[in-house]
Write an enzyme that holds these catalytic residues in place. Structure first.
Site, PDB file in Angstrom:
ATOM      1  N   CYS A 188       0.895  -1.004  -0.078  1.00  0.00           N
ATOM      2  CA  CYS A 188       0.178  -0.068   0.180  1.00  0.00           C
ATOM      3  C   CYS A 188       0.769   1.270  -0.069  1.00  0.00           C
ATOM      4  O   CYS A 188       2.109   1.102   0.306  1.00  0.00           O
ATOM      5  CB  CYS A 188      -1.020   0.044   1.133  1.00  0.00           C
ATOM      6  SG  CYS A 188      -0.136   0.365   2.882  1.00  0.00           S
ATOM      7  N   CYS A 229      -2.738  -4.465   1.692  1.00  0.00           N
ATOM      8  CA  CYS A 229      -1.461  -4.567   1.699  1.00  0.00           C
ATOM      9  C   CYS A 229      -0.683  -5.778   1.968  1.00  0.00           C
ATOM     10  O   CYS A 229      -0.920  -6.245   3.325  1.00  0.00           O
ATOM     11  CB  CYS A 229      -1.044  -3.370   2.604  1.00  0.00           C
ATOM     12  SG  CYS A 229       0.703  -2.999   2.700  1.00  0.00           S
ATOM     13  N   ASP A 270      -6.772  -7.746  65.508  1.00  0.00           N
ATOM     14  CA  ASP A 270      -7.628  -8.925  65.581  1.00  0.00           C
ATOM     15  C   ASP A 270      -8.958  -8.390  65.483  1.00  0.00           C
ATOM     16  O   ASP A 270      -9.387  -7.524  65.712  1.00  0.00           O
ATOM     17  CB  ASP A 270      -7.514  -9.988  66.639  1.00  0.00           C
ATOM     18  CG  ASP A 270      -6.060 -10.473  66.722  1.00  0.00           C
ATOM     19  OD1 ASP A 270      -5.750 -10.931  67.881  1.00  0.00           O
ATOM     20  OD2 ASP A 270      -5.477 -10.613  65.822  1.00  0.00           O
ATOM     21  N   CYS A 303       1.391  -4.582   5.579  1.00  0.00           N
ATOM     22  CA  CYS A 303       0.597  -3.974   6.844  1.00  0.00           C
ATOM     23  C   CYS A 303      -0.543  -4.858   6.947  1.00  0.00           C
ATOM     24  O   CYS A 303      -1.366  -4.521   8.224  1.00  0.00           O
ATOM     25  CB  CYS A 303       0.575  -2.563   6.758  1.00  0.00           C
ATOM     26  SG  CYS A 303      -0.947  -1.759   5.747  1.00  0.00           S
ATOM     27  N   CYS A 331       2.607   2.085   3.420  1.00  0.00           N
ATOM     28  CA  CYS A 331       4.017   1.351   3.636  1.00  0.00           C
ATOM     29  C   CYS A 331       5.045   1.580   2.726  1.00  0.00           C
ATOM     30  O   CYS A 331       6.216   1.543   2.819  1.00  0.00           O
ATOM     31  CB  CYS A 331       3.510   0.098   3.559  1.00  0.00           C
ATOM     32  SG  CYS A 331       2.756  -0.645   4.842  1.00  0.00           S
TER      33      CYS A 331
END
Lengths: 169, 533
Positions: free
Chosen positions: B21, B113, B348, B116, B24
């Site tokens: 793509c 793509c 306690d 990616c 990228c």
């Protein structure tokens, strides 16, 4: 039996009379609600009768085993000596020549033996149910309810004492 | 595209051909201009194709960083979808494209793509942004900033590596070099694109240090098995961990990729990576707010209330607990998922806590509400105090995580004062107990009390009783006030615990003693800061 107060408040008393067939050698196991048990002499035990003087207390119960060597570590008390009902805890001699063996009465891990009675044997006779205790034992979690099966409740023990009284009279 | 130069051309061509793509592609060309990545997808695609066609043009006549109408020299033939192949002289060679799609369908059929897997495509679009923001807004969180964290499927690292090797090879053929570190990281580019959009939609800035985290987990089941070859190549990177479903975690995959040799990698993995059928899937969108801490001091007025819930075998033995009575209201107001209660020591069930009370801190996990004014905290304090007479709280305030350390410090180091009601078997007179007042710094040896010995290791503790003050009541009772070192077992000091605490009140008085009542008078630590209550 005096009402428990102080340290013994949260303990239930269980009894084992005439251990190993020896008359009146009775023990009292104090069981805490958290399952920790304290082994003590019951009031009827010969060592607690008037006139008896303790000569010696020995935690060396055999050539290879001394209860004083017991070492535990961690929460789960690793390394503890494991006890069965008739495992000896210590041997006590009185000045009249008698020897008594103190037994565990329950199965479990030995946590500690009372070293105070070594330096001060008198407290064994003066306060057998508290400062004069013999040992602390921790039963296995799974066995914590079943260990009392071989023992008598307070009521049952009182009946045994009554029987003894009647048979001797 | 002014950011791209001549030397980028072969890479752009190569990657576009293989199904990568535009964004990228920009990454592999080391384009660092954030704004460029934010351009609409269609425009970027167009510009890249333009760039490839403008083989003779110099960069200044090509579109700049602003979203401009298409450049003058449009030679794009609308019916052609596939990338054009350029040889070194720039002559256009028209090769029939593998996918015979036309431009009209280009918009609807965007190829996923191969690097990616759609992250820098679909998941940068406004639809996804809206989806994330919808989740955030419906979760009802209070926040002033956000950090967006993204979990990517491990095979993305593998594909990135394959793409890089492809590019490196091509560059090598051209006598050029490319440093891996100059390539823009996928996550970084993604954040450049999505942060401003999220920020705008949510109305708050993105901040790496923010306590409010929006996280998305992406998965791509179609290609999950692509990592498996790494297990044969680098077996020691993939140790099966008990609680992890898959051995192929992101970390393990990255480690293996560092180890594996290029030749081995290329043997097992296609280069360029194949085009997937499907996009990634956003598995979960989750919101989480960092924990807030509320501190204060509590008083306990009940002799029948445990600190924490007392449950054995699923059965509750005693009603409620200190922590529940305090935390209940905080949980409701802060709208938290859960809480962690801690205090500077504890008492306690049958012991009261008087005086200034005992410091405590509550961690509220994943609170929806985080902002409270001092007034609101006061109001909360009042609500808690009105709801129960067994406990009361004071100095309720928001604190930082670091502040908790100060409280735990107090547990070990600071002193406490107590008041004990003591019974004796043999009678006592005033003179018999007066000497206790003169004893200072009394050293005790305390073996682990029998009442806790089932769950604690056997040990001897040395503790100090700093001062004592006695108050005679009658022949069998007196009250004792004591100031002791932290960690002293008071009950055992009174009754002696079968002689396992020495000395003890019994041994000091030469009687059998018992403790009937115990109160904590003060916990001597000056944290949290006292508020004007």
């Amino acid at each position: 039996m005096a009402a428990a107060g102080g340290a013994e408040r949260y303990f239930t008393r269980w009894y084992k009379p005439d251990v190993k067939g020896r008359p009146c050698e009775d023990f009292c196991v104090l069981q805490h609600s958290n399952r920790i048990c304290v082994i003590t002499l019951a009031e009827a035990h010969p060592l607690l009768q008037s006139g008896k003087t303790i000569k010696s207390i020995n935690y060396q119960i055999s050539a290879n085993c001394s209860r004083l060597q017991n070492k535990v570590s961690g929460k789960s008390k690793r390394g503890a000596q494991f006890l069965t009902e008739l495992a000896p805890l210590c041997r006590i001699s009185s000045s009249d020549g008698e020897e008594y063996t103190i037994y565990s009465c329950i199965r479990g891990r030995l946590i500690e033996v009372n070293e105070n009675i070594l330096s001060n044997p008198a407290i064994l006779q003066e306060k057998p149910s508290t400062e004069g205790y013999i040992a602390v034992v921790l039963p296995k979690f799974e066995e914590s309810k079943s260990i009392t099966q071989g023992l008598l409740t307070q009521k049952e023990y009182e009946e045994v004492l009554l029987k003894r009284l009647n048979s001797s009279s | 595209m002014s950011s791209l130069t001549e030397k980028d051309r072969p890479i752009v061509q190569l990657l576009l051909n293989s199904g990568t793509c535009p964004r990228c592609i920009l990454r592999f060309c080391c384009v660092g201009s954030q704004a460029l990545y934010r351009h609409p997808y269609k425009d970027l695609m167009k510009d890249l194709k333009e760039f490839l066609k403008n083989n003779q043009e110099k960069e200044d006549t090509v579109c700049s960083d602003v979203v401009d109408p298409p450049c003058k020299r449009i030679r794009l033939e609308p019916t052609e979808e596939g990338p054009d192949d350029l040889n070194h002289n720039g002559a256009l060679q028209q090769i029939p494209s593998v996918n015979d799609e036309n431009t009209a369908t280009e918009n609807s059929a965007v190829k996923v793509c191969n690097v990616c897997l759609g992250i820098l495509q679909e998941f940068c679009e406004v639809d996804f942004v809206k989806k994330v923001c919808q989740k955030v807004n419906s979760s009802d969180y209070q926040f002033t900033s956000f950090v967006f964290s993204v979990s990517l499927p491990p095979q993305l690292s593998v594909r990135e590596r394959a793409a890089w090797l492809l590019v490196k090879q091509e560059m090598g053929n051209l006598g050029l070099s490319l440093a891996k570190d100059d390539i823009v990281q996928l996550k970084e580019a993604y954040k450049w694109i999505i942060h401003p959009q999220l920020s705008e939609e949510l109305g708050v800035p993105a901040d790496g240090k923010s306590l409010f985290e929006v996280s998305v987990v992406f998965a791509h089941p179609e290609t999950d098995e692509e990592c498996h070859f790494l297990a044969t190549a680098c077996p020691d990177c993939f140790k099966p961990a008990k609680n992890k479903q898959s051995v192929f975690t992101r970390m393990a995959v990255i480690k293996a990729l560092e180890k594996i040799k290029e030749e081995d990698f290329l043997k097992h993995f296609p280069c360029p990576p194949s085009s997937p059928q499907n996009l990634c899937v956003a598995l979960e969108i989750q919101c989480n707010n960092g924990a807030v801490f509320v501190a204060g001091r509590y008083n306990k007025y009940s002799r029948n209330l445990p600190q924490t819930p007392w449950i054995i075998d699923g059965e509750r033995k005693l009603e409620s607990s200190v922590e529940e009575l305090i935390s209940e209201h905080l949980m409701a107001e802060f709208k938290a998922d859960s809480f962690n209660f801690s205090s500077s020591g504890r008492e306690d069930v049958d012991v009261r806590t008087l005086g200034n009370g005992r410091p405590f801190a509550i961690e509220l996990v994943n609170p929806r509400r985080i902002h409270f004014t001092a007034e609101e905290m006061k109001g909360l304090q009042q609500t808690i105090n009105n709801s129960s007479d067994k406990i009361q709280v004071r100095d309720l305030q928001l604190v930082t995580r670091e502040a908790i350390g100060r409280m735990k410090e107090g547990e070990e180091e600071k002193t406490k004062t107590y008041s004990a009601l003591i019974w004796t078997d043999k009678a006592i007179q005033k003179e018999d107990i007066a000497f206790l007042d003169d004893i200072k710094e009394l050293k005790l040896d305390q073996k682990t009390p029998l009442r806790v010995l089932h769950r604690r290791p056997l040990a001897v503790r040395c503790r100090i009783i700093h001062t004592m003050k006695s108050e005679y009541i009658d022949e069998h009772h007196f009250r004792l006030h004591l100031k002791t070192q932290a960690g002293t077992y008071i009950k055992e000091f009174v009754h002696g615990d079968f002689g396992r605490t020495k000395p003890n009140i019994g041994s000091l008085l030469n009687r059998t003693t018992d403790i009937l009542e115990l109160d904590v008078e003060s916990v001597d630590i000056d944290w949290p800061p006292t508020l004007d209550n």
